[in-house]
Design a protein around this motif. Sequence first.
Motif, PDB file in Angstrom:
ATOM      1  N   LYS A   3       0.836  -1.204   0.000  1.00  0.00           N
ATOM      2  CA  LYS A   3       0.000   0.000   0.000  1.00  0.00           C
ATOM      3  C   LYS A   3       0.866   1.248   0.000  1.00  0.00           C
ATOM      4  O   LYS A   3       1.926   1.275   0.616  1.00  0.00           O
ATOM      5  N   TYR A 169      -4.454  18.187  -7.083  1.00  0.00           N
ATOM      6  CA  TYR A 169      -3.414  17.395  -6.415  1.00  0.00           C
ATOM      7  C   TYR A 169      -2.870  18.084  -5.166  1.00  0.00           C
ATOM      8  O   TYR A 169      -2.374  17.422  -4.250  1.00  0.00           O
ATOM      9  N   GLN A 174      -5.066  13.040  -1.867  1.00  0.00           N
ATOM     10  CA  GLN A 174      -5.585  11.729  -2.222  1.00  0.00           C
ATOM     11  C   GLN A 174      -5.670  11.572  -3.740  1.00  0.00           C
ATOM     12  O   GLN A 174      -5.517  10.479  -4.279  1.00  0.00           O
ATOM     13  N   ASN A 175      -5.879  12.681  -4.430  1.00  0.00           N
ATOM     14  CA  ASN A 175      -5.942  12.629  -5.892  1.00  0.00           C
ATOM     15  C   ASN A 175      -4.593  12.226  -6.488  1.00  0.00           C
ATOM     16  O   ASN A 175      -4.547  11.522  -7.509  1.00  0.00           O
ATOM     17  N   ILE A 177      -2.366  10.343  -4.874  1.00  0.00           N
ATOM     18  CA  ILE A 177      -2.241   8.926  -4.525  1.00  0.00           C
ATOM     19  C   ILE A 177      -2.942   8.066  -5.568  1.00  0.00           C
ATOM     20  O   ILE A 177      -2.391   7.083  -6.068  1.00  0.00           O
ATOM     21  N   GLU A 178      -4.174   8.463  -5.907  1.00  0.00           N
ATOM     22  CA  GLU A 178      -4.948   7.680  -6.877  1.00  0.00           C
ATOM     23  C   GLU A 178      -4.293   7.683  -8.249  1.00  0.00           C
ATOM     24  O   GLU A 178      -4.300   6.672  -8.956  1.00  0.00           O
ATOM     25  N   GLU A 181      -1.279   5.271  -8.043  1.00  0.00           N
ATOM     26  CA  GLU A 181      -1.707   3.883  -7.976  1.00  0.00           C
ATOM     27  C   GLU A 181      -2.291   3.400  -9.311  1.00  0.00           C
ATOM     28  O   GLU A 181      -2.155   2.227  -9.674  1.00  0.00           O
ATOM     29  N   LYS A 182      -2.924   4.318 -10.033  1.00  0.00           N
ATOM     30  CA  LYS A 182      -3.538   3.962 -11.309  1.00  0.00           C
ATOM     31  C   LYS A 182      -2.499   3.790 -12.416  1.00  0.00           C
ATOM     32  O   LYS A 182      -2.651   2.934 -13.304  1.00  0.00           O
TER      33      LYS A 182
END
Length: 263
Positions: A3, A169, A174-175, A177-178, A181-182
């Motif tokens: 994570k 951002y 969190q944007n 992070i996403e 991760e994407k």
Amino acid sequence: MKKIILIFFAVIGNLSFSQCTYHLPDLLILENDTIMFQKSPLYSHPKIDFQKLFLEKGIKPLGWGNTKNFQAEWKIIENKLYLSDIYSCNYLKDNYKADLKDLFKKKYKNGLVHADWYSNTLYAPKGEHIWLGASPGCKIHKSELEFTFKNGVLVKSDVSNNNFFKSIYTENTQNLIEFIEKNIDLREVIVSDEEIIRFTITIKTGSSKNDFSINIKGDIKENNKNEIIKIVKQLPNFDYYHTQGKDYNIIFPFRIAYKKLTD
């Protein structure tokens, strides 16, 4: 599973002290409007020490970090810049203002002094604003009025709009992070037996939404850093800030910890 844990903070970089230091503003009377601006044309006068003038009267600047102990009033008449008054910074209490006739002698006419020594641009804030950085921070306005003078004569007036953009951002990390991760499989670009891999993605703002630079520091091999930079450069946009005719560069370090977790 693994994570991403992301801790975000921002620091201000590449700023001139004058850009984010706030003093008692000067006043520009333009028709029926009173406009406030920070950089006084009095500072560029070649002979008169206005600071000393007021200090001799025991008048000191107001507030922490404020070195200005006067407030000047200006007028634009027939495209010429005139000085109409110099007030004490504490004028509402001491009712003191400079004697322009005594200071400027023959240049003083009909209650005004033509600012023929001034050749520069005045920037006056307009509209909504945001604050950046820690206290006292720096205030960036969405728009700025620009008045350019040569020897006290107005040669250009303009307005700059859209002087800042705040991306999703930095509004909400969190944007980011996403996005990471994407678009990045960290299992492939980070090869390590360590339980936690820490690194920092640093994004520096530029002159527009798509003008930003990226650097990475931490426990990652150089070729893997380049791979992450390549992906982060695909961000559709990022912050930018502009004030007083210059780009205001901000450094945003996003600290990341990549950790193995047990289900």
